[in-house]
Design a protein around this motif. Structure first.
Motif, mmCIF file in Angstrom:
data_model
loop_
_atom_site.group_PDB
_atom_site.id
_atom_site.type_symbol
_atom_site.label_atom_id
_atom_site.label_comp_id
_atom_site.label_asym_id
_atom_site.label_seq_id
_atom_site.Cartn_x
_atom_site.Cartn_y
_atom_site.Cartn_z
ATOM 1 N N GLN A 146 0.994 -1.002 0.059
ATOM 2 C CA GLN A 146 -0.035 -0.060 -0.117
ATOM 3 C C GLN A 146 0.779 1.125 0.023
ATOM 4 O O GLN A 146 0.296 2.281 -0.646
ATOM 5 C CB GLN A 146 -0.851 -0.043 1.236
ATOM 6 N N TYR A 152 0.504 4.937 -1.767
ATOM 7 C CA TYR A 152 0.444 6.368 -1.104
ATOM 8 C C TYR A 152 1.604 7.432 -1.578
ATOM 9 O O TYR A 152 1.257 8.424 -1.841
ATOM 10 C CB TYR A 152 0.660 6.153 0.312
ATOM 11 N N THR A 169 -10.503 -0.340 -3.397
ATOM 12 C CA THR A 169 -10.933 0.173 -1.895
ATOM 13 C C THR A 169 -9.936 1.063 -1.396
ATOM 14 O O THR A 169 -10.284 2.056 -1.015
ATOM 15 C CB THR A 169 -10.737 -1.115 -1.021
ATOM 16 N N LEU A 170 -8.515 1.028 -1.774
ATOM 17 C CA LEU A 170 -7.568 1.530 -1.088
ATOM 18 C C LEU A 170 -7.767 3.037 -1.684
ATOM 19 O O LEU A 170 -7.729 3.994 -1.033
ATOM 20 C CB LEU A 170 -6.322 0.917 -1.410
ATOM 21 N N ARG A 199 -10.145 4.359 -2.970
ATOM 22 C CA ARG A 199 -11.214 5.384 -2.926
ATOM 23 C C ARG A 199 -11.644 5.619 -1.345
ATOM 24 O O ARG A 199 -12.571 5.871 -0.748
ATOM 25 C CB ARG A 199 -12.484 4.319 -3.186
ATOM 26 N N SER A 200 -10.362 5.522 -0.718
ATOM 27 C CA SER A 200 -10.330 6.032 0.739
ATOM 28 C C SER A 200 -9.899 7.291 1.126
ATOM 29 O O SER A 200 -9.184 7.802 0.246
ATOM 30 C CB SER A 200 -9.588 4.855 1.756
ATOM 31 N N PRO A 201 -10.633 7.933 2.180
ATOM 32 C CA PRO A 201 -9.979 9.219 2.519
ATOM 33 C C PRO A 201 -8.322 9.329 2.892
ATOM 34 O O PRO A 201 -7.562 10.310 2.364
ATOM 35 C CB PRO A 201 -10.855 9.785 3.668
ATOM 36 N N ALA A 202 -8.067 8.305 3.288
ATOM 37 C CA ALA A 202 -6.617 8.358 3.836
ATOM 38 C C ALA A 202 -5.789 8.197 2.656
ATOM 39 O O ALA A 202 -4.807 9.050 2.661
ATOM 40 C CB ALA A 202 -6.287 6.913 4.560
ATOM 41 N N LEU A 240 -14.727 11.872 -2.887
ATOM 42 C CA LEU A 240 -15.419 10.536 -2.717
ATOM 43 C C LEU A 240 -17.143 10.625 -2.687
ATOM 44 O O LEU A 240 -17.546 9.603 -3.348
ATOM 45 C CB LEU A 240 -15.128 10.050 -1.335
#
Length: 332
Positions: A139, A143, A244-245, A247-250, A267
């Motif tokens: 991951q 990032y 999934t990753l 589309r995450s806020p993080a 999002l």
């Protein structure tokens, strides 16, 4: 012309019988001078010189180089890069330890000034492996903050030639085409390793008003990252774990450096299939953050000068540590 000759010489001093050196001039304004500076090497067939008739652009020129390559592994350098002495021997020694499961090999790099003096070093303290849906920290590649910028050279990697039978540098990604190549490769299940060796030198320097190009560079990176996010959201065959990753806020906070509010709005637009304004939203989020970073750079460049921290990369490190602009500065 002087820089490209230094780059080529760094390759020659590393080369053996298993190495081919290919230079592609992308119809640059100084193409005549560049060829003249390399002519003796071309005549002796020490290097192969490709003289592009028309400007192909950043990505297509890279693809042309790769198409001309015939060996099993490819290592691309820009004209502002140099290989350190003994770099290829060290890479050769690592290959048996990493094959056959590794397709990309990253390495650490020094930043050097116009006089060739090292000003900063980025590298990984141990071997790191990244492969999708394994226990490895894959991951972190997506990032794209501390990895790769602080652990290995983001562009100059040893890449298995067969990778380019499936993927190419995509012009749509702009200056982030190397990011997109890595994302596509990892998403397809290919593996990536970083070795604890500093093998590349990147020649870079700023004037005393260094905050201006630094600010501009950060803004360009943010804009390119916004384009990457759009491409990820448009890709149909992303593995579920990556979908999934991203589309995450993080992910938006770390990759795009979006604010919480911007991440929520982006999002929401995706969830509601309101994608007509998505590109504009992404670019505005990136630009807003870039302008914010630029303001902090301008403010703090003056402050740190009074502390005796004069070199721009020390200044950048100070700002990054103070504001956590690019994520953690230590590998965990």
């Amino acid at each position: 012309p002087e820089m490209i000759r230094e780059t080529v010489q760094s390759l020659i001093q590393n080369a053996g019988n298993d190495v081919e050196i290919i230079v592609s001039d992308d119809a640059s304004p100084l193409k005549v001078e560049i060829r003249q500076g390399l002519q003796s090497l071309i005549t002796k067939r020490i290097i192969t010189f490709i003289d592009q008739e028309h400007n192909l652009g950043w990505s297509r020129n890279r693809n042309a180089l790769i198409k001309a390559a015939r060996r099993e592994w490819v290592l691309l350098l820009g004209d502002d890069d140099r290989l350190k002495r003994g770099a290829l021997d060290k890479l050769r020694s690592w290959l048996p330890k990493l094959q056959p499961q590794v397709d990309f090999i990253g390495m650490g790099y020094d930043i050097i000034n116009e006089s060739g003096v090292r000003t900063f070093t980025f590298g990984c303290p141990r071997v790191m492996h990244y492969k999708l849906d394994t226990s490895s920290p894959w991951q972190e590649l997506f990032y794209y903050d501390v990895v790769p910028v602080w652990s290995h050279h983001p562009f100059t990697m040893l890449i298995r030639r067969s990778v380019f039978d499936r993927f190419q540098y995509n012009p749509e990604a702009g200056i982030a085409d190397d990011v997109w190549l890595l994302f596509e490769a990892v998403a397809s299940g290919l593996s990536f390793a970083v070795i604890p060796e500093v093998l590349v030198e990147w020649r870079h320097s700023f004037t005393t008003k260094g905050y201006q190009p630094l600010s501009k560079s950060i803004k360009n990176i943010r804009t390119a990252k916004a384009r990457i996010v759009k491409m990820l959201y448009s890709k149909d065959n992303l593995p579920g774990s990556i979908s999934t990753l991203v589309r995450s806020p993080a992910f938006l906070r770390r990759f795009l450096k979006a604010t919480d509010n911007d991440a929520f709005q982006i999002l929401q637009a995706i969830a509601g299939h309101h994608t007509s304004d998505l590109e504009q939203m992404l670019f505005e989020a990136a630009e807003k953050r870039a302008n914010c970073v630029g303001d902090k750079v301008r403010r703090h460049i003056r402050a740190v000068k009074s502390m005796g921290i004069m070199h721009v990369f020390q200044v950048a490190r100070y700002i990054i540590d103070k504001h956590r602009l690019l994520g953690p500065t230590e590998l965990r």
